[in-house]
Design a protein around this motif. Structure first.
Motif, short mmCIF file in Angstrom:
data_model
loop_
_atom_site.label_atom_id
_atom_site.label_comp_id
_atom_site.label_asym_id
_atom_site.label_seq_id
_atom_site.Cartn_x
_atom_site.Cartn_y
_atom_site.Cartn_z
N SER A 1 -28.79 -14.08 43.09
CA SER A 1 -28.90 -13.31 44.32
C SER A 1 -30.08 -13.76 45.16
CB SER A 1 -29.03 -11.82 43.98
OG SER A 1 -29.30 -11.06 45.13
N TYR B 1 -27.08 -22.61 34.16
CA TYR B 1 -27.98 -21.51 34.51
C TYR B 1 -29.44 -21.95 34.47
CZ TYR B 1 -28.72 -20.98 29.45
OH TYR B 1 -29.04 -21.19 28.12
N ILE C 1 -27.97 -13.44 37.03
CA ILE C 1 -27.26 -12.95 38.21
C ILE C 1 -28.25 -12.49 39.29
CG2 ILE C 1 -25.74 -11.13 39.06
CD1 ILE C 1 -24.10 -11.43 36.53
N TRP D 1 -27.30 -2.93 40.27
CA TRP D 1 -27.85 -4.28 40.45
C TRP D 1 -29.08 -4.24 41.35
CZ3 TRP D 1 -27.22 -7.96 37.30
CH2 TRP D 1 -25.99 -8.21 36.67
N CYS E 1 -19.20 -16.82 37.72
CA CYS E 1 -19.54 -16.77 39.14
C CYS E 1 -18.83 -17.89 39.89
CB CYS E 1 -21.06 -16.92 39.32
SG CYS E 1 -21.59 -16.97 41.04
N GLN F 1 -16.91 -10.99 42.27
CA GLN F 1 -18.33 -11.32 42.34
C GLN F 1 -18.85 -11.66 40.94
OE1 GLN F 1 -19.78 -11.71 45.16
NE2 GLN F 1 -18.15 -10.86 46.42
N PRO F 2 -20.08 -12.20 40.84
CA PRO F 2 -20.63 -12.53 39.53
C PRO F 2 -20.50 -11.39 38.54
CG PRO F 2 -22.08 -13.34 41.24
CD PRO F 2 -21.00 -12.56 41.93
N ARG F 3 -20.09 -11.73 37.34
CA ARG F 3 -19.78 -10.69 36.36
C ARG F 3 -20.24 -11.13 34.97
NH1 ARG F 3 -15.55 -6.55 35.75
NH2 ARG F 3 -15.33 -6.84 37.99
N CYS G 1 -28.21 -12.84 30.88
CA CYS G 1 -27.10 -12.78 31.85
C CYS G 1 -27.52 -11.96 33.07
CB CYS G 1 -25.88 -12.14 31.20
SG CYS G 1 -25.11 -13.10 29.88
N TYR H 1 -23.78 -8.67 45.44
CA TYR H 1 -23.34 -7.96 44.25
C TYR H 1 -22.02 -7.26 44.56
CZ TYR H 1 -28.22 -8.53 42.81
OH TYR H 1 -29.45 -9.04 42.49
N VAL I 1 -21.76 -15.38 31.74
CA VAL I 1 -21.81 -15.09 33.18
C VAL I 1 -20.70 -15.88 33.86
CG1 VAL I 1 -23.12 -15.41 35.31
CG2 VAL I 1 -24.27 -14.57 33.26
#
Length: 370
Positions: A257, A95, A253, A272, A236, A216-218, A249, A264, A234
């Protein structure tokens, strides 16, 4: 500020995020030419593909290759392709590399969420108290956000969950409209122990596979309940990052994006998009270049800049950076037509504001005469 953006997020949700047009791979014959043009870039890219230590060297090379990598990312066919080309994203501290990409696009703006966070929390509490009508969400608000000894991570996490009671999910199709609880569960998942994370991810992937969708990213948090969360992750596209805080986190995300143009999840997109707009909207000037973020007076100047400064080919990925719009076009002419539509909307809104102001002044004048 929070109230205004909540209202605008609700009424303009349909234009917030759209599915990008996926571009196919460029012919492999082009690669040797690019390697000749950027030998240092490909040399460092090769090193990064095959080395993960020392991490300080990874960071240095990542920063040095960031500008050219951003251009490659915009022309990549998918997020999986990006992560395959740059495997350091899969490292435990991957990250941090997302933040470097964000800093390249928006210098000095990487900390905006954390600078606004406490002000946001104080404002949103008043709105929760006044506007939450959903019974379960109301109980969650009264149970956790009215006590003094709750940690920052817990109160911020619960706040993002409660936002779904204000920005309710949109209908997925004519037969399916997610509930508030669906959207809340889609945004962040609570597991009891660290060992429950992987089984939970597998179960979620299977659920999305049945619906012929993609996970999707969570965010996943670990704790016995919402008031005792202690670990934050996170997920992804096969990646797993452990972040230091819950809002890190969220921040990660949102930056994914911006840098990688991910979508999202449809169920939680309302919240989001609101968080992105509240914390980071100031970094997107009108008619901004999606590569270098230089602002321009109109769409014509932006198109000229793309052709002259970046040598933009006839087919590429062109992203609209205008208000509440992230549409991506594969053709520069369609992109230009789309930008002109934004200009018409801005003019119409300006005329509307002027008319409202004139009406208001006229009413004041009538009131003074009477």
């Amino acid at each position: 500020m929070v109230r205004k953006i909540l209202r605008e997020s609700y009424f303009h949700a349909g234009r917030m995020l759209t599915k990008p047009i996926i571009k196919s791979f460029q012919p492999i014959v082009q690669l040797p030419l690019r390697q000749q043009l950027y030998p240092a870039y490909y040399e460092k890219k090769c090193w990064l593909q095959n080395n993960c230590t020392p991490w300080e060297q990874v960071i240095d090379y990542w920063k040095e290759t960031s500008g050219q990598r951003i251009i490659d990312i915009y022309n990549a066919s998918s997020l999986s392709c990006i992560f395959s080309e740059w495997p350091r994203y899969k490292d435990f501290r991957g990250y941090e590399l997302v933040e470097i990409g964000f800093e390249t696009l928006y210098p000095g703006k990487g900390n905006m969420l954390f600078l606004k966070l406490e002000k946001f929390y104080k404002e949103i509490l008043k709105i929760f108290d006044r506007d939450i009508k959903d019974r379960v969400s109301r109980e969650l608000f009264l149970k956790y956000l009215h006590i003094d000894n709750i940690s920052n991570e817990c109160k911020y996490c619960i706040s993002t969950i409660l936002l779904h009671a204000l920005l309710q999910p949109l209908r997925l199709n004519k037969d399916k409209k997610p509930t508030i609880a669906d959207a809340q569960a889609d945004f962040v998942t609570l597991v009891a122990t660290r060992n429950d994370i992987q089984p939970t991810i597998i179960e979620l992937k299977n659920q999305f596979a049945v619906r012929k969708g993609k996970l999707q990213p969570r965010i996943i948090v670990v704790g016995s309940d919402w008031s005792s969360i202690s670990e934050f992750y996170v997920f992804c596209d096969g990646l797993q990052w452990k972040c230091t805080t819950y809002m890190k986190c969220v921040d990660c995300i949102i930056k994914l994006s911006y840098v990688y143009k991910i979508e999202y999840s449809q169920r939680s997109k309302q919240v989001w998009a609101f968080l992105e707009q509240y914390f980071y909207w100031a970094i997107m000037p009108n008619f901004a270049c999606f590569i270098c973020q230089k602002a321009h007076l109109n769409s014509i100047e932006l198109i000229k800049h793309l052709k002259s400064a970046h040598g933009t080919p006839p087919v590429c990925k062109f992203q609209c950076n205008e208000y509440n719009c992230k549409q991506i076009f594969s053709n520069i002419h369609r992109f230009q037509i789309h930008l002109k539509k934004h200009l018409k909307i801005e003019i119409a809104n300006l005329v509307k504001k002027i008319l409202l102001l004139l009406i208001f002044q006229f009413k004041q004048l009538i009131h003074q005469i009477n």
